[in-house]
Design a protein around this motif. Structure first.
Motif, PDB file in Angstrom:
ATOM      1  N   MET D   1       0.854  -1.203   0.000  1.00 44.25           N
ATOM      2  CA  MET D   1       0.000   0.000   0.000  1.00 44.25           C
ATOM      3  C   MET D   1       0.889   1.253   0.000  1.00 44.25           C
ATOM      4  O   MET D   1       1.854   1.342   0.744  1.00 44.25           O
ATOM      5  CB  MET D   1      -0.897  -0.024   1.246  1.00 44.25           C
ATOM      6  N   THR D   2       0.546   2.204  -0.821  1.00 40.36           N
ATOM      7  CA  THR D   2       1.325   3.442  -0.836  1.00 40.36           C
ATOM      8  C   THR D   2       1.005   4.272   0.394  1.00 40.36           C
ATOM      9  O   THR D   2      -0.005   4.064   1.058  1.00 40.36           O
ATOM     10  CB  THR D   2       0.965   4.292  -2.084  1.00 40.36           C
ATOM     11  N   ASN D   3       1.901   5.215   0.683  1.00 35.46           N
ATOM     12  CA  ASN D   3       1.676   6.097   1.832  1.00 35.46           C
ATOM     13  C   ASN D   3       0.347   6.833   1.720  1.00 35.46           C
ATOM     14  O   ASN D   3      -0.339   7.050   2.710  1.00 35.46           O
ATOM     15  CB  ASN D   3       2.807   7.129   1.928  1.00 35.46           C
ATOM     16  N   GLN D   4       0.019   7.253   0.495  1.00 35.58           N
ATOM     17  CA  GLN D   4      -1.215   8.009   0.297  1.00 35.58           C
ATOM     18  C   GLN D   4      -2.448   7.149   0.589  1.00 35.58           C
ATOM     19  O   GLN D   4      -3.399   7.609   1.204  1.00 35.58           O
ATOM     20  CB  GLN D   4      -1.264   8.558  -1.143  1.00 35.58           C
ATOM     21  N   ASP D   5      -2.383   5.897   0.167  1.00 38.49           N
ATOM     22  CA  ASP D   5      -3.490   4.981   0.486  1.00 38.49           C
ATOM     23  C   ASP D   5      -3.629   4.798   1.990  1.00 38.49           C
ATOM     24  O   ASP D   5      -4.734   4.798   2.531  1.00 38.49           O
ATOM     25  CB  ASP D   5      -3.247   3.598  -0.153  1.00 38.49           C
ATOM     26  N   GLU D   6      -2.473   4.640   2.655  1.00 41.25           N
ATOM     27  CA  GLU D   6      -2.541   4.449   4.106  1.00 41.25           C
ATOM     28  C   GLU D   6      -3.134   5.685   4.773  1.00 41.25           C
ATOM     29  O   GLU D   6      -3.978   5.571   5.668  1.00 41.25           O
ATOM     30  CB  GLU D   6      -1.130   4.180   4.662  1.00 41.25           C
ATOM     31  N   PHE D   7      -2.715   6.869   4.333  1.00 41.29           N
ATOM     32  CA  PHE D   7      -3.252   8.092   4.923  1.00 41.29           C
ATOM     33  C   PHE D   7      -4.767   8.169   4.756  1.00 41.29           C
ATOM     34  O   PHE D   7      -5.503   8.492   5.691  1.00 41.29           O
ATOM     35  CB  PHE D   7      -2.595   9.336   4.311  1.00 41.29           C
ATOM     36  N   LYS D   8      -5.238   7.853   3.547  1.00 48.18           N
ATOM     37  CA  LYS D   8      -6.688   7.929   3.305  1.00 48.18           C
ATOM     38  C   LYS D   8      -7.454   6.954   4.192  1.00 48.18           C
ATOM     39  O   LYS D   8      -8.524   7.262   4.706  1.00 48.18           O
ATOM     40  CB  LYS D   8      -7.004   7.620   1.838  1.00 48.18           C
ATOM     41  N   ARG D   9      -6.899   5.750   4.340  1.00 48.56           N
ATOM     42  CA  ARG D   9      -7.545   4.750   5.171  1.00 48.56           C
ATOM     43  C   ARG D   9      -7.607   5.219   6.630  1.00 48.56           C
ATOM     44  O   ARG D   9      -8.651   5.161   7.292  1.00 48.56           O
ATOM     45  CB  ARG D   9      -6.787   3.421   5.073  1.00 48.56           C
ATOM     46  N   ILE D  10      -6.474   5.718   7.115  1.00 43.90           N
ATOM     47  CA  ILE D  10      -6.407   6.197   8.509  1.00 43.90           C
ATOM     48  C   ILE D  10      -7.329   7.400   8.714  1.00 43.90           C
ATOM     49  O   ILE D  10      -8.022   7.502   9.738  1.00 43.90           O
ATOM     50  CB  ILE D  10      -4.946   6.592   8.854  1.00 43.90           C
ATOM     51  N   ALA D  11      -7.349   8.310   7.725  1.00 40.10           N
ATOM     52  CA  ALA D  11      -8.230   9.481   7.855  1.00 40.10           C
ATOM     53  C   ALA D  11      -9.678   9.019   7.991  1.00 40.10           C
ATOM     54  O   ALA D  11     -10.440   9.543   8.819  1.00 40.10           O
ATOM     55  CB  ALA D  11      -8.058  10.408   6.651  1.00 40.10           C
ATOM     56  N   GLY D  12     -10.056   8.024   7.207  1.00 43.35           N
ATOM     57  CA  GLY D  12     -11.424   7.496   7.301  1.00 43.35           C
ATOM     58  C   GLY D  12     -11.711   6.910   8.676  1.00 43.35           C
ATOM     59  O   GLY D  12     -12.805   7.077   9.231  1.00 43.35           O
ATOM     60  N   GLN D  13     -10.709   6.251   9.249  1.00 45.48           N
ATOM     61  CA  GLN D  13     -10.896   5.668  10.580  1.00 45.48           C
ATOM     62  C   GLN D  13     -11.017   6.758  11.650  1.00 45.48           C
ATOM     63  O   GLN D  13     -11.796   6.636  12.597  1.00 45.48           O
ATOM     64  CB  GLN D  13      -9.728   4.732  10.917  1.00 45.48           C
ATOM     65  N   LEU D  14     -10.252   7.834  11.491  1.00 47.51           N
ATOM     66  CA  LEU D  14     -10.345   8.935  12.460  1.00 47.51           C
ATOM     67  C   LEU D  14     -11.692   9.641  12.355  1.00 47.51           C
ATOM     68  O   LEU D  14     -12.277  10.045  13.369  1.00 47.51           O
ATOM     69  CB  LEU D  14      -9.195   9.931  12.242  1.00 47.51           C
TER      70      LEU D  14
END
Lengths: 205, 205, 205, 205
Positions: D1-14
């Motif tokens: 997973m790219t960093n950008q994908d991880e950020f989007k996933r984490i943002a959704g969780q927050l």
């Protein structure tokens, strides 16, 4: 944007605000009223006698700056308390009058005012930037003569520093803001702080 | 509109009222019951033993003015308390019996009645136009013999001014109105006022 | 219906029960556990460590009548408290263990038992038909040794009349019923009654 | 997973965590802030001044391990309290700062710490496996100078056993976990335990 577009947009925001405020239990039965000032100075305000969690567009009416109906609908008896705030504070664009349990209890437990100190959440109030502030919320006696009640409020404001809200005994509170969003933030913060003070009242610390 | 159409419409309103009342926590387990008088004098009322937040059309039954089942379903034991109110007050069209925590506590903390004074929300009650009213809510002892309990209520009503509600000790309260909407407004306002009085009970003011 | 169909149906009911119970705040964090007995005697029970408001089918497992896993999943340490109840009461089909605030406070405020009297809502408990009943809810000391705790419960049941629930100090309560619906009705009624008793504790009446 | 994908996933969780926490009333007005550490050491954190129940992706920003903005957005003044925790505890992946009523009251009712004992729900805290544990939650004085406040926290941590959370007087609490899920479990359990202790404060047992 035309005036009519602005009115429709504002009415939608007041309806959504009503649903939010009702979901918290802060406008039981048909209590409470809310308003927003339009760009041309007219005021969109909830009509009398409707449940604030179930507002529809036709339940939002227009009054002029003195509280006179502009569309034939019947304004709430308390419209004058809204227009007085708009007249005094040119930057105020929204006024909210919830009727919460804690504001109602506050007037029974505290005499003339509530004092809020040492709460981080005070910073949710406009122009407050530290918990080391001392915020006074005056409590006025209830009065079915709204003109007389408005005069009492006016007299208080003439002789005191700016306030963020006032409580009417047994009758909820008024708060306001430079936008509906800010007024809602004030409402949510004050309700939390009122509950804190009431829960602490009489508790041996 | 045919009678059948009216029944279906009223049943839908009772189902929605049940969901609202349950969302507030005022009809725990299978407690509570609600009714509406139809235009031909028959009464639509919730059947016995169902959860009031999960009512379906088949959970609303029809009784005559004396509480006798008209459709073979089993009415709640408390149906007689509803029909007594309809018989006494020709303009009453809806009766609600919630079983809320605050009504239950009220009967333990106050003896024969609750007195509600100096609350703006009193104006949510029919024919009250100022907070400077004194509203009495009588509290009757609970009784599994509903006919005897109904007689106690009748005797009270025969000898006192009109009331907006009564509490049965340990058993919630009854309120009513000239429409289901008005009865719901009474319920929401009274529950708020009961909570105020209970929160203030024993508090040093 | 095949066994697999029955399991899927029961799992769905346990998931829905978990959402309902969590919506009331009665299973904070990953506390609580719930079970239903299948027609062949196996028991469907929530697995260890999951949030009861967010259960999925894979979070429901099968154990035998002695609490041994039948599907390789790890049962909660407290499974033995469920199976003990099923062994003792042949007509019990569902056991619920919520972890509510009021049950937790109860054990701090009352010593060995709570006594519930003069509440109409007692009639929501199976085989109770009048508010003039005296219901005892025993409170047992918490113990990480579940086998020892189960023995304490068994000993109590051997020497007392039938009960509808028991509290474990600082650890919520157990209730049960002849169906999941009945167990949920018991849960909702008892939680209401626990809150009544706690609100009245120490209040000058 | 790219960093950008991880950020989007984490943002959704927050965002989802914010909705959950707000639904409980634990982040009134625009209070509170939340963060998660990404796999490359950067930290996703809520921006300043937004309502935590209404977060959108643009309200989640990136800071480096020292709290410096990596995307031009303005971090909350309290970002330093988050990054201090990530620096001290290499296995901590999420930090939550709710602003609940009970945490706010706690600091008024208890002096320097809350002590939690004999609650089964303590087992929801990481590395606690019995209710017979003694958990200390320190209470620090509020301070608008966050660097100074962070130093006070650091000094405490240097001289005490590991803790699961700390309260800032009048300002909610901080808790954390090895995953966002664990931090949420800590939050829900601690809020429940704080409420227990506050309800028991001053009650004659």
């Amino acid at each position: 944007m035309t005036n009519q577009d602005e009115f429709k947009r504002i009415a939608g925001q007041l309806i959504a605000a009503g649903r939010f405020i009702d979901s918290k239990g802060w406008v039981p039965a048909t209590s409470g009223n809310f308003s927003v000032r339009l760009s041309d100075g007219r005021i969109a305000i909830t009509v009398s006698g409707k449940h604030k969690g179930q507002l529809e567009t036709e339940d939002i009416m227009l009054v002029d700056g003195d509280g006179q109906s502009l569309d034939g609908k019947k304004p709430s008896a308390e419209t004058l308390l809204h227009t007085s705030l708009y007249q005094r504070f040119p930057d105020v664009q929204a006024v909210l009058h919830p009727h919460s349990l804690h504001a109602t209890l506050a007037a029974r437990l505290f005499k003339d005012e509530m004092v809020l100190e040492d709460y981080e959440l005070l910073k949710a109030l406009s122009d407050i930037d530290t918990h080391q502030s001392r915020i006074v919320i005056p409590i006025f006696a209830n009065d079915q003569n709204i003109r007389r009640l408005a005069a009492v409020v006016k007299n208080y404001l003439d002789h005191h520093d700016a306030i963020h809200a006032y409580i009417i005994a047994g009758h909820g509170f008024y708060t306001w803001g430079r936008s509906l969003e800010e007024a809602l933030r004030h409402l949510e913060a004050l309700e939390f702080l009122f509950e804190c003070e009431i829960r602490l009242h009489g508790v041996k610390k």
